[in-house]
Design an enzyme around this catalytic site. Sequence first.
Site, PDB file in Angstrom:
ATOM      1  N   VAL A  12       4.609  -8.772 117.492  1.00 20.29           N
ATOM      2  CA  VAL A  12       4.182  -8.537 118.875  1.00 20.29           C
ATOM      3  C   VAL A  12       4.946  -9.453 119.832  1.00 20.29           C
ATOM      4  O   VAL A  12       5.361  -9.032 120.918  1.00 20.29           O
ATOM      5  CB  VAL A  12       2.683  -8.887 119.079  1.00 20.29           C
ATOM      6  CG1 VAL A  12       2.226  -8.521 120.465  1.00 20.29           C
ATOM      7  CG2 VAL A  12       1.812  -8.195 118.080  1.00 20.29           C
ATOM      8  N   ASP A  13       5.100 -10.695 119.419  1.00 22.40           N
ATOM      9  CA  ASP A  13       5.753 -11.702 120.246  1.00 22.40           C
ATOM     10  C   ASP A  13       7.174 -11.256 120.617  1.00 22.40           C
ATOM     11  O   ASP A  13       7.563 -11.270 121.800  1.00 22.40           O
ATOM     12  CB  ASP A  13       5.793 -12.994 119.410  1.00 22.40           C
ATOM     13  CG  ASP A  13       6.019 -14.234 120.245  1.00 22.40           C
ATOM     14  OD1 ASP A  13       5.975 -14.133 121.479  1.00 22.40           O
ATOM     15  OD2 ASP A  13       6.239 -15.300 119.645  1.00 22.40           O
ATOM     16  N   SER A  28      -3.003 -12.531 114.140  1.00 18.98           N
ATOM     17  CA  SER A  28      -2.886 -13.104 112.783  1.00 18.98           C
ATOM     18  C   SER A  28      -2.806 -12.067 111.660  1.00 18.98           C
ATOM     19  O   SER A  28      -2.685 -12.453 110.491  1.00 18.98           O
ATOM     20  CB  SER A  28      -4.023 -14.093 112.456  1.00 18.98           C
ATOM     21  OG  SER A  28      -3.868 -15.301 113.175  1.00 18.98           O
ATOM     22  N   TYR A  61       1.252 -13.712 109.945  1.00 24.65           N
ATOM     23  CA  TYR A  61       0.337 -14.795 109.605  1.00 24.65           C
ATOM     24  C   TYR A  61      -0.644 -14.438 108.485  1.00 24.65           C
ATOM     25  O   TYR A  61      -1.488 -15.258 108.097  1.00 24.65           O
ATOM     26  CB  TYR A  61      -0.394 -15.318 110.851  1.00 24.65           C
ATOM     27  CG  TYR A  61       0.470 -16.239 111.709  1.00 24.65           C
ATOM     28  CD1 TYR A  61       1.802 -16.489 111.383  1.00 24.65           C
ATOM     29  CD2 TYR A  61      -0.039 -16.870 112.832  1.00 24.65           C
ATOM     30  CE1 TYR A  61       2.600 -17.328 112.159  1.00 24.65           C
ATOM     31  CE2 TYR A  61       0.752 -17.719 113.615  1.00 24.65           C
ATOM     32  CZ  TYR A  61       2.072 -17.948 113.270  1.00 24.65           C
ATOM     33  OH  TYR A  61       2.845 -18.795 114.033  1.00 24.65           O
ATOM     34  N   ASP A  78       1.613   0.698 121.079  1.00 24.45           N
ATOM     35  CA  ASP A  78       2.447  -0.482 121.311  1.00 24.45           C
ATOM     36  C   ASP A  78       1.869  -1.251 122.502  1.00 24.45           C
ATOM     37  O   ASP A  78       1.736  -0.702 123.594  1.00 24.45           O
ATOM     38  CB  ASP A  78       3.865   0.003 121.620  1.00 24.45           C
ATOM     39  CG  ASP A  78       4.840  -1.132 121.825  1.00 24.45           C
ATOM     40  OD1 ASP A  78       4.421  -2.256 122.172  1.00 24.45           O
ATOM     41  OD2 ASP A  78       6.038  -0.881 121.650  1.00 24.45           O
ATOM     42  N   ILE A  79       1.552  -2.498 122.310  1.00 21.34           N
ATOM     43  CA  ILE A  79       0.877  -3.273 123.357  1.00 21.34           C
ATOM     44  C   ILE A  79       1.767  -3.467 124.593  1.00 21.34           C
ATOM     45  O   ILE A  79       1.259  -3.626 125.697  1.00 21.34           O
ATOM     46  CB  ILE A  79       0.350  -4.616 122.807  1.00 21.34           C
ATOM     47  CG1 ILE A  79      -0.765  -5.139 123.704  1.00 21.34           C
ATOM     48  CG2 ILE A  79       1.465  -5.644 122.637  1.00 21.34           C
ATOM     49  CD1 ILE A  79      -1.666  -6.153 123.052  1.00 21.34           C
ATOM     50  N   ASN A  96       3.561 -17.842 118.615  1.00 18.07           N
ATOM     51  CA  ASN A  96       3.520 -19.014 117.743  1.00 18.07           C
ATOM     52  C   ASN A  96       3.489 -20.250 118.629  1.00 18.07           C
ATOM     53  O   ASN A  96       3.698 -20.162 119.833  1.00 18.07           O
ATOM     54  CB  ASN A  96       4.660 -19.017 116.718  1.00 18.07           C
ATOM     55  CG  ASN A  96       6.010 -19.025 117.386  1.00 18.07           C
ATOM     56  OD1 ASN A  96       6.279 -19.852 118.250  1.00 18.07           O
ATOM     57  ND2 ASN A  96       6.853 -18.077 117.022  1.00 18.07           N
TER      58      ASN A  96
HETATM   59  P1  ADP Z   1       0.793 -12.847 113.673  1.00 24.02           P
HETATM   60  O1  ADP Z   1       1.965 -13.788 113.505  1.00 24.02           O
HETATM   61  O2  ADP Z   1      -0.303 -13.424 114.545  1.00 24.02           O
HETATM   62  O3  ADP Z   1       0.307 -12.303 112.386  1.00 24.02           O
HETATM   63  P2  ADP Z   1       2.298 -10.374 114.257  1.00 24.02           P
HETATM   64  O4  ADP Z   1       2.982 -10.042 115.517  1.00 24.02           O
HETATM   65  O5  ADP Z   1       3.147 -10.610 113.055  1.00 24.02           O
HETATM   66  O6  ADP Z   1       1.371 -11.657 114.591  1.00 24.02           O
HETATM   67  O7  ADP Z   1       1.254  -9.255 113.890  1.00 24.02           O
HETATM   68  C1  ADP Z   1      -0.003  -9.068 114.497  1.00 24.02           C
HETATM   69  C2  ADP Z   1      -0.363  -7.597 114.503  1.00 24.02           C
HETATM   70  O8  ADP Z   1       0.349  -6.951 115.562  1.00 24.02           O
HETATM   71  C3  ADP Z   1       0.039  -6.836 113.230  1.00 24.02           C
HETATM   72  O9  ADP Z   1      -1.047  -5.974 112.897  1.00 24.02           O
HETATM   73  C4  ADP Z   1       1.275  -6.040 113.650  1.00 24.02           C
HETATM   74  O10 ADP Z   1       1.396  -4.815 112.935  1.00 24.02           O
HETATM   75  C5  ADP Z   1       0.960  -5.754 115.102  1.00 24.02           C
HETATM   76  N1  ADP Z   1       2.092  -5.436 115.998  1.00 24.02           N
HETATM   77  C6  ADP Z   1       3.415  -5.650 115.837  1.00 24.02           C
HETATM   78  N2  ADP Z   1       4.117  -5.209 116.925  1.00 24.02           N
HETATM   79  C7  ADP Z   1       3.193  -4.714 117.805  1.00 24.02           C
HETATM   80  C8  ADP Z   1       3.247  -4.118 119.102  1.00 24.02           C
HETATM   81  N3  ADP Z   1       4.412  -3.914 119.734  1.00 24.02           N
HETATM   82  N4  ADP Z   1       2.078  -3.723 119.689  1.00 24.02           N
HETATM   83  C9  ADP Z   1       0.889  -3.922 119.080  1.00 24.02           C
HETATM   84  N5  ADP Z   1       0.776  -4.475 117.866  1.00 24.02           N
HETATM   85  C10 ADP Z   1       1.894  -4.866 117.226  1.00 24.02           C
END
Ligand code: ADP
Length: 167
Positions: free
Chosen positions: A32-33, A121, A125, A9-10, A23
Amino acid sequence: MRVTLVRGDITEQDADAVVNAANSSLLGGGGVDGAIHRRGGPAILRECRELRASRYGGGLPTGQAVATTAGDLPARWVIHTVGPVHSSTEDRSDLLASCYRESLRVADELGAAVVAFPAVSAGVYGWPVGDAARIAVETVRATATKVTDVRFVLFNEEAYTAFERAL
Ligand code: ADP
């Protein structure tokens, strides 16, 4: 530059800067956002709102990057970048590469040496994760930067495997 892969988890990374797959509105979203704003607290959104009221009235353009505080996260900064939505009719690889280049440029401005990236993305996305991984790895390797450590933080096994292959 050292490039490493982490499954996790980032929001838990103690990097100098963590990159947010934001976005264009900069006002939060899912994936992630959502996680970054939830865990980082209101200070991040406050700075994002200020950016919308000043430099980015029309939103942060796709492929660009901008930094804010990381609020309550272990990192010091969040670098927000807007990935392109995947298209099957138009090649938007350059915009995705630009997210990594611009994030590293902003990291240089901040003096961030250790930077953690998600798979920009590759979630909502819609980017095929194999392509997203290849572009991510190729671009960070080809970018001249003072960043010493790039850490790709992959949330699931599929993304981790794709980045492992790309590396
Ligand atoms: P985008 O809209 O750019 O596609 P997302 O957040 O939907 O962004 O997804 C980008 C990547 O981040 C996906 O591979 C998703 O599984 C991953 N992701 C989602 N939550 C986390 C997190 N807490 N830490 C790291 N990666 C995450």
